[in-house]
Design a protein around this motif. Sequence first.
Motif, PDB file in Angstrom:
ATOM      1  N   PHE A 158      12.472  92.759  28.062  1.00  0.00           N
ATOM      2  CA  PHE A 158      13.473  93.552  28.781  1.00  0.00           C
ATOM      3  C   PHE A 158      13.365  93.426  30.294  1.00  0.00           C
ATOM      4  O   PHE A 158      14.285  93.789  31.003  1.00  0.00           O
ATOM      5  CB  PHE A 158      13.373  95.033  28.390  1.00  0.00           C
ATOM      6  N   GLY A 159      12.228  92.977  30.803  1.00  0.00           N
ATOM      7  CA  GLY A 159      12.089  92.834  32.252  1.00  0.00           C
ATOM      8  C   GLY A 159      10.650  92.612  32.657  1.00  0.00           C
ATOM      9  O   GLY A 159       9.714  93.028  31.973  1.00  0.00           O
ATOM     10  N   LYS A 160      10.496  91.951  33.813  1.00  0.00           N
ATOM     11  CA  LYS A 160       9.141  91.599  34.244  1.00  0.00           C
ATOM     12  C   LYS A 160       8.326  92.792  34.710  1.00  0.00           C
ATOM     13  O   LYS A 160       7.103  92.717  34.761  1.00  0.00           O
ATOM     14  CB  LYS A 160       9.182  90.507  35.303  1.00  0.00           C
ATOM     15  N   GLU A 161       8.970  93.925  35.031  1.00  0.00           N
ATOM     16  CA  GLU A 161       8.194  95.099  35.438  1.00  0.00           C
ATOM     17  C   GLU A 161       7.273  95.591  34.320  1.00  0.00           C
ATOM     18  O   GLU A 161       6.236  96.197  34.571  1.00  0.00           O
ATOM     19  CB  GLU A 161       9.105  96.238  35.913  1.00  0.00           C
ATOM     20  N   TYR A 162       7.639  95.283  33.069  1.00  0.00           N
ATOM     21  CA  TYR A 162       6.787  95.686  31.950  1.00  0.00           C
ATOM     22  C   TYR A 162       5.466  94.912  31.928  1.00  0.00           C
ATOM     23  O   TYR A 162       4.486  95.387  31.371  1.00  0.00           O
ATOM     24  CB  TYR A 162       7.531  95.513  30.625  1.00  0.00           C
ATOM     25  N   MET A 180      17.287 109.429  42.305  1.00  0.00           N
ATOM     26  CA  MET A 180      16.131 108.554  42.178  1.00  0.00           C
ATOM     27  C   MET A 180      16.606 107.106  42.361  1.00  0.00           C
ATOM     28  O   MET A 180      17.551 106.676  41.712  1.00  0.00           O
ATOM     29  CB  MET A 180      15.501 108.744  40.792  1.00  0.00           C
ATOM     30  N   THR A 181      15.939 106.390  43.220  1.00  0.00           N
ATOM     31  CA  THR A 181      16.321 105.010  43.498  1.00  0.00           C
ATOM     32  C   THR A 181      15.893 104.091  42.350  1.00  0.00           C
ATOM     33  O   THR A 181      15.065 104.470  41.515  1.00  0.00           O
ATOM     34  CB  THR A 181      15.662 104.503  44.798  1.00  0.00           C
ATOM     35  N   ASN A 182      16.443 102.898  42.335  1.00  0.00           N
ATOM     36  CA  ASN A 182      16.090 101.920  41.320  1.00  0.00           C
ATOM     37  C   ASN A 182      14.604 101.572  41.392  1.00  0.00           C
ATOM     38  O   ASN A 182      13.946 101.424  40.372  1.00  0.00           O
ATOM     39  CB  ASN A 182      16.959 100.670  41.476  1.00  0.00           C
ATOM     40  N   LYS A 183      14.068 101.465  42.617  1.00  0.00           N
ATOM     41  CA  LYS A 183      12.635 101.185  42.783  1.00  0.00           C
ATOM     42  C   LYS A 183      11.786 102.321  42.210  1.00  0.00           C
ATOM     43  O   LYS A 183      10.759 102.083  41.578  1.00  0.00           O
ATOM     44  CB  LYS A 183      12.302 100.999  44.268  1.00  0.00           C
ATOM     45  N   SER A 184      12.212 103.541  42.453  1.00  0.00           N
ATOM     46  CA  SER A 184      11.480 104.702  41.933  1.00  0.00           C
ATOM     47  C   SER A 184      11.500 104.721  40.413  1.00  0.00           C
ATOM     48  O   SER A 184      10.492 105.027  39.772  1.00  0.00           O
ATOM     49  CB  SER A 184      12.083 106.005  42.466  1.00  0.00           C
ATOM     50  N   LYS A 185      12.649 104.387  39.841  1.00  0.00           N
ATOM     51  CA  LYS A 185      12.757 104.358  38.381  1.00  0.00           C
ATOM     52  C   LYS A 185      11.833 103.301  37.796  1.00  0.00           C
ATOM     53  O   LYS A 185      11.150 103.546  36.803  1.00  0.00           O
ATOM     54  CB  LYS A 185      14.201 104.077  37.958  1.00  0.00           C
ATOM     55  N   LYS A 186      11.813 102.129  38.421  1.00  0.00           N
ATOM     56  CA  LYS A 186      10.945 101.051  37.923  1.00  0.00           C
ATOM     57  C   LYS A 186       9.472 101.427  38.049  1.00  0.00           C
ATOM     58  O   LYS A 186       8.675 101.162  37.156  1.00  0.00           O
ATOM     59  CB  LYS A 186      11.238  99.742  38.644  1.00  0.00           C
ATOM     60  N   LEU A 187       9.114 102.053  39.160  1.00  0.00           N
ATOM     61  CA  LEU A 187       7.729 102.481  39.358  1.00  0.00           C
ATOM     62  C   LEU A 187       7.328 103.518  38.309  1.00  0.00           C
ATOM     63  O   LEU A 187       6.240 103.446  37.729  1.00  0.00           O
ATOM     64  CB  LEU A 187       7.541 103.041  40.770  1.00  0.00           C
ATOM     65  N   ALA A 188       8.218 104.458  38.050  1.00  0.00           N
ATOM     66  CA  ALA A 188       7.945 105.476  37.027  1.00  0.00           C
ATOM     67  C   ALA A 188       7.819 104.829  35.647  1.00  0.00           C
ATOM     68  O   ALA A 188       6.942 105.197  34.851  1.00  0.00           O
ATOM     69  CB  ALA A 188       9.058 106.526  37.022  1.00  0.00           C
ATOM     70  N   LEU A 189       8.667 103.852  35.380  1.00  0.00           N
ATOM     71  CA  LEU A 189       8.629 103.152  34.109  1.00  0.00           C
ATOM     72  C   LEU A 189       7.315 102.384  33.937  1.00  0.00           C
ATOM     73  O   LEU A 189       6.697 102.419  32.871  1.00  0.00           O
ATOM     74  CB  LEU A 189       9.817 102.190  34.019  1.00  0.00           C
TER      75      LEU A 189
END
Length: 168
Positions: free
Chosen positions: A47-51, A1-10
């Motif tokens: 923890f990060g802007k994706e949140y 799983m790519t980093n982008k995929s992990k972030k999207l799942a998160l």
Amino acid sequence: MTNKSKKLALVGLVAASYAVITIVFGVISYGPIQFRISEILMFLPLFGKEYIIGLTMGCFIANIAGGLGLADMIFGTLATLISCILVYYTPKFIKNEKLSLFVASLWPTIVNALIIGWELYKFFGLPFALSAFQVGFGEFVVITIVGLPVFKMVNNKYGNRIKIFNSK
């Protein structure tokens, strides 16, 4: 799983968690006095802007289900977005760890009190000052009184990651 995929799942997991928690506790999550248990998740942008995206999407979904209509879907979601952005940037400007966490816990209280207080006044005819106080009170209880100690406890148990925030 790519980093982008992990972030999207998160992002999806956070959005779903926020929405489900809000809807499950719906009786206390909506209205002039609200205790949105899901608001404890407002510490996640530390923890990060994706949140920010996940929480904003979760709020939007929860507000669709909340029954207060388009106004809440727009302004409630906007309040969450602004709060998340302020929480994310707080440790970048306040380098003292304890003060930074405390201030981060206050942003959702202040922003929601003003925006949701105004929304309840404008669209539902409730008094602004009372509505702002009630919404702010609920946010303060959930985030600062309950959420902050819970966040500190979990953070300390899993490696005290708060120090990472100040080094970014």
